[in-house]
Design an enzyme around this catalytic site. Structure first.
Site, PDB file in Angstrom:
ATOM      1  N   VAL A   1       0.827  -1.374  -0.094  1.00  0.00           N
ATOM      2  CA  VAL A   1       0.048   0.044   0.023  1.00  0.00           C
ATOM      3  C   VAL A   1       0.853   1.124   0.005  1.00  0.00           C
ATOM      4  O   VAL A   1       1.987   1.113   0.382  1.00  0.00           O
ATOM      5  CB  VAL A   1      -1.024  -0.023   1.168  1.00  0.00           C
ATOM      6  CG1 VAL A   1      -0.244  -0.179   2.481  1.00  0.00           C
ATOM      7  CG2 VAL A   1      -1.929   1.224   1.104  1.00  0.00           C
ATOM      8  N   CYS A   2       0.334   2.248  -0.634  1.00  0.00           N
ATOM      9  CA  CYS A   2       0.931   3.835  -0.437  1.00  0.00           C
ATOM     10  C   CYS A   2       2.180   3.631  -1.316  1.00  0.00           C
ATOM     11  O   CYS A   2       2.029   3.492  -2.514  1.00  0.00           O
ATOM     12  CB  CYS A   2       1.329   3.951   1.040  1.00  0.00           C
ATOM     13  SG  CYS A   2       1.872   5.735   1.280  1.00  0.00           S
ATOM     14  N   ALA A   3       3.306   3.967  -0.712  1.00  0.00           N
ATOM     15  CA  ALA A   3       4.604   4.021  -1.697  1.00  0.00           C
ATOM     16  C   ALA A   3       5.206   2.810  -2.212  1.00  0.00           C
ATOM     17  O   ALA A   3       5.733   2.698  -3.014  1.00  0.00           O
ATOM     18  CB  ALA A   3       5.701   4.759  -0.809  1.00  0.00           C
TER      19      ALA A   3
END
Length: 217
Positions: free
Chosen positions: A136-138
């Site tokens: 998730v995210c970066a």
């Protein structure tokens, strides 16, 4: 006497059959209730909301979740200063097999996860088994994409230019699953991400039950 002996033999046979049936049912129940093992790797600079959402939701689902640090110590200082004490060091888990490896984002945590040789071996083993892998995210861009683990797959990430450029073609949706790989966008999508992982491991009924209990609309 013969009738009595026959009745005793019949009773013993019935009890034996019942015992065997009971053992078979217990064995089947035990097999179906095998606990799913989940690894959540973290580093200094990992995102704490994402880490907590993944861990909490999967524990609620019944998973045995291990939070493991890629640092030299189990204590990690997260991206907003919260300190989390991991259960183990990633370098000590190289012989383990996981039903799911779920990677939180956060910077520079994602870079530190990417640069861990011990975690690299685990991720490549997980991918070679076609076993569930999530980020998730970066981390979809910084970890999975950088290692070639998203080649030919649809994925999403945090919508900031460096990550979007690294990922390349960003798929629509807050949570994107392509084969055994699931990705999501950031802290605000972490509960949906975690529930999607519950769905993947335990099925939609369990995921929807948790969604209702957790008041996730």
């Amino acid at each position: 006497m013969h009738l009595t002996k026959f009745a005793v033999m019949l009773t013993l046979a019935t009890r034996s059959t019942q015992a065997l049936r009971s053992m078979a049912l217990r064995a089947a129940a035990s097999t179906s209730a095998v606990t799913k093992r989940v690894l959540v790797p973290i580093a200094d600079g990992s995102e704490e909301i994402e880490t907590a959402c993944i861990t909490d939701t999967l524990v609620r689902a019944g998973a045995d979740v291990t939070v493991a640090s890629v640092e030299a110590t189990t204590t990690c200082t997260m991206s907003r200063g919260l300190r989390i004490v991991a259960d183990a060091l990633v370098e000590d888990l190289d012989n383990d097999e996981w039903d799911l490896v779920a990677i939180p984002g956060g910077m520079p945590g994602a870079e530190r996860l990417r640069d861990s040789d011990a975690l690299d071996a685990i991720l490549r083993k997980q991918d070679s088994r076609q076993a569930p892998l999530a980020a998730v995210c970066a981390s979809p861009a910084v970890v999975l994409k950088a290692k070639g683990l998203l080649d030919g797959r649809r994925a999403t990430c945090y919508p900031a230019p460096p990550f979007v450029e690294a990922l390349g073609d960003v798929a629509d949706g807050t949570v994107v699953r392509d084969g055994h790989v699931t990705t999501s966008r950031g802290p605000g999508t972490s509960l949906e991400f975690a529930l999607a992982l519950v769905d993947q491991l335990y099925g939609p009924e369990k995921a929807e039950k948790l969604r209702a209990q957790m008041l996730v609309e």
